[in-house]
Each structure stands twice: as C-alpha cells, then as structure tokens.
Design a protein around this motif. Sequence first.
Motif, short mmCIF file in Angstrom:
data_model
loop_
_atom_site.label_atom_id
_atom_site.label_comp_id
_atom_site.label_asym_id
_atom_site.label_seq_id
_atom_site.Cartn_x
_atom_site.Cartn_y
_atom_site.Cartn_z
N ALA A 331 14.21 1.50 5.44
CA ALA A 331 13.30 1.45 6.58
C ALA A 331 11.96 0.87 6.14
CB ALA A 331 13.10 2.83 7.19
N TRP A 332 11.24 0.29 7.10
CA TRP A 332 9.89 -0.23 6.88
C TRP A 332 9.02 0.22 8.05
CZ3 TRP A 332 6.51 -3.54 9.44
CH2 TRP A 332 5.40 -3.98 8.69
N HIS A 333 7.85 0.80 7.73
CA HIS A 333 6.92 1.33 8.73
C HIS A 333 5.59 0.58 8.67
CE1 HIS A 333 9.09 5.22 9.60
NE2 HIS A 333 9.62 4.93 8.43
N ARG A 334 4.98 0.42 9.87
CA ARG A 334 3.61 -0.06 9.98
C ARG A 334 2.81 1.01 10.70
NH1 ARG A 334 -0.44 -3.43 8.09
NH2 ARG A 334 -2.19 -2.73 9.36
N TYR A 335 1.71 1.48 10.07
CA TYR A 335 0.91 2.56 10.62
C TYR A 335 -0.46 2.04 11.05
CZ TYR A 335 4.28 5.25 7.80
OH TYR A 335 5.41 5.75 7.22
N ASP A 336 -0.85 2.39 12.27
CA ASP A 336 -2.17 2.05 12.79
C ASP A 336 -2.74 3.25 13.52
OD1 ASP A 336 -2.48 -0.99 12.31
OD2 ASP A 336 -0.50 -0.84 13.27
N ALA A 337 -4.06 3.27 13.68
CA ALA A 337 -4.71 4.32 14.44
C ALA A 337 -4.58 4.05 15.93
CB ALA A 337 -6.17 4.41 14.04
N ASP A 338 -4.59 5.12 16.71
CA ASP A 338 -4.69 4.99 18.16
C ASP A 338 -6.10 4.53 18.52
OD1 ASP A 338 -4.35 5.20 20.91
OD2 ASP A 338 -4.62 7.36 20.95
N VAL A 339 -7.09 5.09 17.83
CA VAL A 339 -8.48 4.69 17.98
C VAL A 339 -8.99 4.30 16.60
CG1 VAL A 339 -10.81 5.43 18.62
CG2 VAL A 339 -8.83 6.25 19.93
N GLY A 340 -9.22 3.02 16.38
CA GLY A 340 -9.65 2.56 15.06
C GLY A 340 -8.76 1.45 14.55
N GLY A 341 -8.71 1.28 13.24
CA GLY A 341 -7.99 0.16 12.65
C GLY A 341 -6.67 0.53 12.04
N ALA A 342 -6.28 -0.24 11.00
CA ALA A 342 -4.98 -0.08 10.35
C ALA A 342 -5.03 1.05 9.34
CB ALA A 342 -4.59 -1.38 9.66
N TYR A 343 -3.85 1.67 9.11
CA TYR A 343 -3.69 2.70 8.08
C TYR A 343 -2.96 2.16 6.85
CZ TYR A 343 -5.01 6.39 11.43
OH TYR A 343 -5.68 7.20 12.32
N GLY A 344 -1.80 1.50 7.07
CA GLY A 344 -1.04 1.01 5.94
C GLY A 344 0.40 0.74 6.32
N THR A 345 1.23 0.46 5.33
CA THR A 345 2.65 0.22 5.53
C THR A 345 3.44 1.06 4.53
OG1 THR A 345 2.68 -1.65 3.99
CG2 THR A 345 2.24 -2.15 6.31
N GLU A 346 4.72 1.22 4.81
CA GLU A 346 5.57 2.03 3.92
C GLU A 346 6.99 1.52 3.95
OE1 GLU A 346 5.10 6.23 4.27
OE2 GLU A 346 7.06 6.67 3.42
N SER A 347 7.63 1.52 2.77
CA SER A 347 9.05 1.20 2.63
C SER A 347 9.79 2.44 2.16
CB SER A 347 9.25 0.06 1.63
OG SER A 347 8.59 -1.12 2.05
N ASN A 348 10.95 2.70 2.75
CA ASN A 348 11.80 3.85 2.39
C ASN A 348 13.21 3.38 2.09
OD1 ASN A 348 10.32 6.02 4.94
ND2 ASN A 348 9.61 5.58 2.89
N ALA A 349 13.87 4.05 1.15
CA ALA A 349 15.27 3.77 0.85
C ALA A 349 15.92 5.02 0.30
CB ALA A 349 15.40 2.62 -0.15
N SER A 350 17.19 5.25 0.66
CA SER A 350 17.93 6.40 0.12
C SER A 350 19.39 6.03 -0.03
CB SER A 350 17.78 7.63 1.01
OG SER A 350 18.49 7.47 2.23
N PHE A 351 20.05 6.72 -0.96
CA PHE A 351 21.48 6.54 -1.19
C PHE A 351 22.09 7.89 -1.54
CE2 PHE A 351 25.04 5.52 -4.19
CZ PHE A 351 25.89 4.97 -3.24
N GLY A 352 23.04 8.36 -0.73
CA GLY A 352 23.73 9.62 -0.97
C GLY A 352 25.16 9.36 -1.40
N PHE A 353 25.65 10.17 -2.35
CA PHE A 353 26.96 9.92 -2.92
C PHE A 353 27.57 11.23 -3.41
CE2 PHE A 353 23.55 9.45 -5.93
CZ PHE A 353 23.94 10.20 -7.02
N PRO A 354 28.90 11.33 -3.46
CA PRO A 354 29.55 12.55 -3.94
C PRO A 354 29.59 12.59 -5.46
CG PRO A 354 31.21 10.98 -3.27
CD PRO A 354 29.88 10.35 -2.95
#
Length: 388
Positions: A331-354
């Motif tokens: 996943a990739w996220h873009r974060y911004d304020a409701d009132v104000g400017g930008a916050y940042g971005t984030e990348s997520n990854a996961s792998f589940g296995f037996p």
Amino acid sequence: MNVFRGCCALLLGVPTLACAQVSTEWNLRLRNEHVEDQAFLHDADATTLRLRLGARFAWSDEWSALIEGEGIVAGGAHDDGTNARRDLPAIVDPAGAEWNQAWVAFKRDGKQVTLGRQRVTFGNQRWVGNSGWRQNEQTFDALALQWHVRDNLDARYAWFDRVHRVAGDDARDPLARERDLATHMVWLQWASDATWQWQAYALLHEDQDVRAASTVTTGLRLATTRPPKTQGPSIALDYALQRDYADNPLHFAHAYWRIEPAWTFAHATGRLGWEHLGGNGRHALQTPLASLHAFNGWADKFNTTPVGGLDDRWIALEGAARGGTLDWQVAWHRYDADVGGAYGTESNASFGFPVGKRVKGLVKLADYAADGFARDTTKLWVQLEWAH
C-alpha cells in the motif's frame, strides 16, 4: 461499579463451576520490532513473547464463561512506556502479566448477554476495537448485548465501565493504563442480500478521567462484498459526525468519511481509498477506542489525529495463495491536513506464510517519509504466532 471484580466474584462463587465442560485455549506470539525514527539519535529494537491462556466453561447451551490471562516478556533497547528510555523510539509492548478477559454469558433464541472484562469490536473497528496488533490487547469492563432481531437484521449494544489500554498497568502515564468510562455504543446492521450491508451506529463516549475527550459520534456505513472466488467491483462508504458530549468544556463538530472502491481479479484485490478526519486547527476528530494500527498506515504516526485533521488517500493491492496460507499486501498513503498543508507519505508491505501446520509467520514493513509532520520513520516486524 467495578464490572470486572463483580464478574470474578460471580465466577468464583458459582458452586457448579466444577461441573461445567471445560476447554482450554492459548495463543503464543513471538515478535521482533525494529524502529528507525529520525527524531532520535539511536534506533529501537524489541523482542517480545506474548502468551495468552484461557479456560472456557459451558454449563449448557445457554450459560458459558471465560477466564483468560496474558503474560508478556520483553527485551531490547526501546521506550516501552514503562521504562526510562525516552531517548529511544517507542515500541509499546511492555512486559507484564494481567487478566485479559473474565466474563459470563447467557444466550437464548438469538439473544446474548455478556458481562465482565471482554474483547469488544464493532464493524471494521474504526470506533471500537481490541487493538489486536499490539501484544497487550485492549479490553473493556462492559455489559454487551446482541440480538438477532429477524432475518437480515441484527442489533448490538455495549456499555463500557472501563477500558484497559495497550500500554499496560505499569505505564508511566496513568491515563495510558486505563480510563474510567460511562460510554454507550449502539449498532444496527441490515443486510439486503449476500452482498449489500448497511450499518448505523451511535457512540456516546464519556471519559470520566479526561472531560475534553468525551464525544458523541453518529454514523452510517454501506459496504458490498464479493462472493468467494468471484471477480468484479465492490465498495465501502462511511459517513459520521462527531460532536462534544457530556461535560466536555470544548465545543466542536467534525465530519468523518471513508470511501474505498475495490476490484477483485484472479487471486488479488486492488483498492483506492480516501479517509477524512475533520479538524479546525485547534481540535480534531478522535477515535480513542479504535483498533488504531489498522488505519492510516502501519507506522502509527496518526494514532492521535493532529489538530489540523487528516486526509489519508491510498492505493493498495492484496492477495492470497495456497488456500489462503500465503497472503501479501502492499500500500501507499498520502497524508494531508484538513486545515493546513502536507504531512507526508508512507509505504507499507507485508507477507504472511505458514511454518509447519500450526505456526503462522509474518514479515511486515512500514516506511514513513515526512513532509511537514513528524520525522522520517521506518519500522520492520518479524513474527511467529502459534494458536490453539
């Protein structure tokens, strides 16, 4: 009223306890978490082992009870919320032992009443959840009611006397250990068919320790799902309004919405999303009883909504193979304020296995790039979990 102590007294005072059918259940989770946060000179590392052990009693098809304890051992250099290592990034999985659940329940004709310390979740856990990602989960001293009203219509109600938070009983901040509440949750679910589902809810949250945290939230959720092994579109839509409540000295009204269309194809599902938590620069919508790690990225930068609010827009792809024993997500996220400017971005990854027949392995990564809020942070988890 102390619901937990009253429930324990009731359980210990039942003379027929030895006559009940008893089954045991346990869960063992071993995890290493590594955190690099540019706000600190040094990285944090924690290796934790959590054992959860319970005994479930059944006197009949109607009466049942559960007593469950939880113990955590921890090592490594990190701030766990109980020690003096404030010079290191936080990994809130402190060592300790406590009662996790102790409840009695009665069930008949589609109705159920549960009293005592218990795990409580509603819907997608955006407002009330157990924070199951943390080693010490969140539980409630509560009275919970469920009622299958008729075909396709279910109702639930919960009254919360106290919440036991993930930071544990020894947290430096007493307010991070538990909170005294007088909170009500009402929830209705109606399914028009196998794929359409409506949920309406009201959370009247009165925090008796922090008056400014008391809010009333009312909302509606519409979700569609794909039948198993089918392809095509689905969508989830949420809207809620949060206002001040009870003795809250502040006055506000914040909007919440979540829009998440998805498309399932072959063995994967792609998602787009936009979640809005309103803020006005002085105060913002909060979700203190939620399962927070599941929302707004795994780096946990927004467990408390900034006063400027939050707009989280994301794209995600997830899938499974080998009958669901292998699963993955990016996943990739873009974060911004409701009132104000930008916050940042984030990348997520996961792998589940037996790992054999009884053990599930997990490797998980979160990488937050700051653009006006907090500092760059990378988190890596490696985990093994046994359950019975």
